[in-house]
Design a protein around this motif. Structure first.
Motif, PDB file in Angstrom:
ATOM      1  N   SER A  23     -13.934 -15.638  18.942  1.00 37.51           N
ATOM      2  CA  SER A  23     -12.596 -15.522  18.070  1.00 37.51           C
ATOM      3  C   SER A  23     -12.805 -14.577  16.933  1.00 37.51           C
ATOM      4  N   LEU A  24     -14.130 -14.799  16.263  1.00 43.33           N
ATOM      5  CA  LEU A  24     -14.519 -14.262  15.038  1.00 43.33           C
ATOM      6  C   LEU A  24     -14.039 -12.428  15.278  1.00 43.33           C
ATOM      7  N   GLY A  25     -14.212 -11.875  16.336  1.00 42.17           N
ATOM      8  CA  GLY A  25     -14.034 -10.703  16.743  1.00 42.17           C
ATOM      9  C   GLY A  25     -12.704 -10.242  16.939  1.00 42.17           C
ATOM     10  N   HIS A  26     -11.919 -10.992  16.975  1.00 46.37           N
ATOM     11  CA  HIS A  26     -10.338 -10.742  17.195  1.00 46.37           C
ATOM     12  C   HIS A  26      -9.564 -10.489  15.772  1.00 46.37           C
ATOM     13  N   GLY A  27      -8.878  -9.496  15.943  1.00 49.30           N
ATOM     14  CA  GLY A  27      -7.968  -9.141  14.746  1.00 49.30           C
ATOM     15  C   GLY A  27      -6.919  -8.136  14.957  1.00 49.30           C
ATOM     16  N   THR A  28      -6.093  -8.104  14.044  1.00 52.63           N
ATOM     17  CA  THR A  28      -5.045  -7.166  14.045  1.00 52.63           C
ATOM     18  C   THR A  28      -5.015  -6.244  12.724  1.00 52.63           C
ATOM     19  N   GLY A  29      -5.187  -5.033  13.011  1.00 54.73           N
ATOM     20  CA  GLY A  29      -5.153  -4.100  11.817  1.00 54.73           C
ATOM     21  C   GLY A  29      -3.791  -3.774  11.417  1.00 54.73           C
ATOM     22  N   LYS A  30      -3.042  -3.678  10.332  1.00 56.08           N
ATOM     23  CA  LYS A  30      -1.742  -3.372  10.006  1.00 56.08           C
ATOM     24  C   LYS A  30      -1.531  -2.311   8.881  1.00 56.08           C
ATOM     25  N   SER A  31      -1.115  -1.140   9.066  1.00 53.21           N
ATOM     26  CA  SER A  31      -0.822  -0.380   8.111  1.00 53.21           C
ATOM     27  C   SER A  31       0.707  -0.145   8.144  1.00 53.21           C
ATOM     28  N   VAL A  32       0.991   0.306   6.873  1.00 57.65           N
ATOM     29  CA  VAL A  32       2.524   0.615   6.870  1.00 57.65           C
ATOM     30  C   VAL A  32       2.645   2.291   6.318  1.00 57.65           C
ATOM     31  N   THR A  33       3.496   3.034   6.893  1.00 56.52           N
ATOM     32  CA  THR A  33       3.798   4.140   6.139  1.00 56.52           C
ATOM     33  C   THR A  33       5.176   4.497   6.051  1.00 56.52           C
ATOM     34  N   ARG A  34       5.194   5.104   4.793  1.00 57.71           N
ATOM     35  CA  ARG A  34       6.631   5.436   4.375  1.00 57.71           C
ATOM     36  C   ARG A  34       6.603   6.985   4.095  1.00 57.71           C
ATOM     37  N   VAL A  35       7.813   7.275   4.610  1.00 57.21           N
ATOM     38  CA  VAL A  35       7.938   8.833   4.267  1.00 57.21           C
ATOM     39  C   VAL A  35       8.581   9.001   2.757  1.00 57.21           C
ATOM     40  N   THR A  36       7.787   9.783   1.935  1.00 53.78           N
ATOM     41  CA  THR A  36       7.914   9.629   0.431  1.00 53.78           C
ATOM     42  C   THR A  36       8.666  11.130  -0.187  1.00 53.78           C
TER      43      THR A  36
END
Length: 173
Positions: A23-36
């Motif tokens: 389980s140490l190898g499990h994860g979720t990457g999260k990025s947020v993108t905004r039009v500027t």
């Protein structure tokens, strides 16, 4: 401690920890993108920020690389990092390493012209490596690195993509 030894030690430490607790190898990457501004976007993930734009002839301001530049760079750097990690793991000295990514595309699909798909039609990568190691050992190391490359897998295999939508702050549609 040399770079290769540092990489090998970290590789072995992480591999050992994950083998004991997967389980140490499990994860979720999260990025947020905004039009500027226009087509310019800012993407954030943790402390990192990446800016993208489109060329002027496509309606952008050419103020930053396109998303495609980052996609190709993600694949190239993932391969280069993986090769370096597996070389360290297997005790193969690398004097120089370069990965070139070439991707064929048809921009007509982005603009609704023609019936082609918007993604790449073919992706090629060339690995240039300088090493005093035996050629068979280098090829084995490359095979291992590629077999474990997350972004090579992303490019090779279809991914499940799920969309959720909020409109005007209301619950998911």
């Amino acid at each position: 401690m040399s770079d290769a030894q540092h990489i090998k030690t970290a590789f072995e430490r992480v591999a050992n920890a994950i083998s004991r607790r997967p389980s140490l190898g499990h994860g979720t990457g999260k990025s947020v993108t905004r039009v500027t501004n226009g087509l310019r976007c800012e993407s954030r993930e943790g402390p990192w920020q990446v800016v993208t734009d489109m060329p002027e002839n496509a309606g952008g301001s050419s103020s930053a690389p396109t998303p495609g530049v980052f996609g190709r760079a993600a694949l190239g750097s993932c391969l280069a990092i993986g090769i370096t990690m597996y070389a360290a793991k297997l005790g193969i000295a690398i004097e120089a390493l370069e990965v070139e990514i070439q991707a064929d595309y048809d921009d007509g699909a982005i603009f609704g012209v023609g019936d082609t798909l918007p993604g790449y039609t073919e992706v090629r990568y060339a690995v240039r490596i300088d090493s005093s190691a035996d050629e068979d050992a280098i090829l084995h190391m490359l095979d291992e690195a590629e077999r474990h490359s997350p972004y090579l897998d992303v490019f090779r295999r279809a991914q499940v993509c799920r969309r959720s939508v909020q409109i005007n702050g209301n619950a998911e549609q």
